[in-house]
Scaffold this motif. Sequence first.
Motif, PDB file in Angstrom:
ATOM      1  N   CYS A 123      40.463  47.282   6.582  1.00  0.00           N
ATOM      2  CA  CYS A 123      40.890  47.934   7.620  1.00  0.00           C
ATOM      3  C   CYS A 123      41.171  47.493   8.779  1.00  0.00           C
ATOM      4  N   PHE A 124      41.577  47.936   9.892  1.00  0.00           N
ATOM      5  CA  PHE A 124      41.735  47.277  11.320  1.00  0.00           C
ATOM      6  C   PHE A 124      40.477  47.752  12.238  1.00  0.00           C
ATOM      7  N   ASP A 125      39.963  46.799  12.879  1.00  0.00           N
ATOM      8  CA  ASP A 125      39.311  47.133  14.220  1.00  0.00           C
ATOM      9  C   ASP A 125      40.082  46.772  15.371  1.00  0.00           C
ATOM     10  N   VAL A 126      40.082  47.823  16.447  1.00  0.00           N
ATOM     11  CA  VAL A 126      41.053  47.663  17.522  1.00  0.00           C
ATOM     12  C   VAL A 126      39.942  47.219  18.724  1.00  0.00           C
ATOM     13  N   VAL A 232      35.433  49.193  20.507  1.00  0.00           N
ATOM     14  CA  VAL A 232      36.025  48.634  19.324  1.00  0.00           C
ATOM     15  C   VAL A 232      35.934  50.293  18.413  1.00  0.00           C
ATOM     16  N   VAL A 233      37.437  50.263  17.879  1.00  0.00           N
ATOM     17  CA  VAL A 233      37.850  51.468  17.194  1.00  0.00           C
ATOM     18  C   VAL A 233      38.223  50.883  16.120  1.00  0.00           C
ATOM     19  N   ARG A 234      37.307  51.552  14.863  1.00  0.00           N
ATOM     20  CA  ARG A 234      37.850  51.207  13.352  1.00  0.00           C
ATOM     21  C   ARG A 234      38.949  52.296  12.968  1.00  0.00           C
ATOM     22  N   ARG A 238      47.434  50.214   9.480  1.00  0.00           N
ATOM     23  CA  ARG A 238      48.429  49.798  10.689  1.00  0.00           C
ATOM     24  C   ARG A 238      48.945  51.081  11.734  1.00  0.00           C
ATOM     25  N   ALA A 239      49.403  52.007  10.874  1.00  0.00           N
ATOM     26  CA  ALA A 239      49.635  53.267  11.669  1.00  0.00           C
ATOM     27  C   ALA A 239      48.441  53.915  12.733  1.00  0.00           C
ATOM     28  N   GLU A 240      47.415  53.932  12.164  1.00  0.00           N
ATOM     29  CA  GLU A 240      46.396  54.381  12.975  1.00  0.00           C
ATOM     30  C   GLU A 240      45.961  53.588  13.958  1.00  0.00           C
TER      31      GLU A 240
END
Length: 258
Positions: A123-126, A232-234, A238-240
């Motif tokens: 996943c991606f953590d923003v 931090v948003v999990r 990539r699109a999300e």
Amino acid sequence: MLSIIICSINPQRFDAIRRNFSRLLGDGNDYQFVGVHDAKSLCEGYNRGVAHARPETTNFIFCHDDIEILSPDFREKVYGHLRSYDVVGVAGTDRLAGGLWSYAGPPHIFGQVAHYKPPPLHCFDVDIFAAPARSVDKIQALDGLFFAARRAVVDKIRFDEQTFDGWHGYDVDFTFAAYLAGFRLGVACDIAIAHASIGTLDATWQRYVERLERKYQAQLAGVPRRPYQCTVVRTRDRAEALDVMTPRQWPPLETTST
């Protein structure tokens, strides 16, 4: 001409970032890649890359080899920001309090970066420091995962390969030196980038922090180093991540020819 300078000893990573930039910049002949595959340090590698760039280069990009630019309109954004700023990155501070750019904490830090989490998370953590507008001005120092600079900056400010002879400190040193020289720095909150590494704040890193603080002890801002937690948003993909990094309150992107 835009010269993209990347230090990399990993052929797979270098090929991936080349393809990422090429897809976003198009098939024109107005940019080049300068790969440095045997750098003694990031400062040495970047200085050598600058020396090998085409003479007609007007803008430079310096970045890590393990990033991925998510913004599909990257070309318009980076050229647009370089019309407003002499140096622009995706994370930085308007009050440099020490050898780590983010030491001052909120409300002095800006930008956002997605970090890829490998399997089993996948996943991606923003990480969102602050993104109040498409760009933030009056910046003093920038993170080095990605920044772009005009030729005038690179001609005047060299990477200090004597003091920073390893892999840390080069970014804060170069960008703070540019700020002290009177160049205008900005954070481009609207350039979404995913980074595969969060870095290691170990004893080696601390040594370069101390070197930077000795070098600039008279110029560092008199602000405290505050403990903080960024948002931090999990996100699943990539699109999300790109959606999270595009606040609805931002005005539409103004596009002009490059």
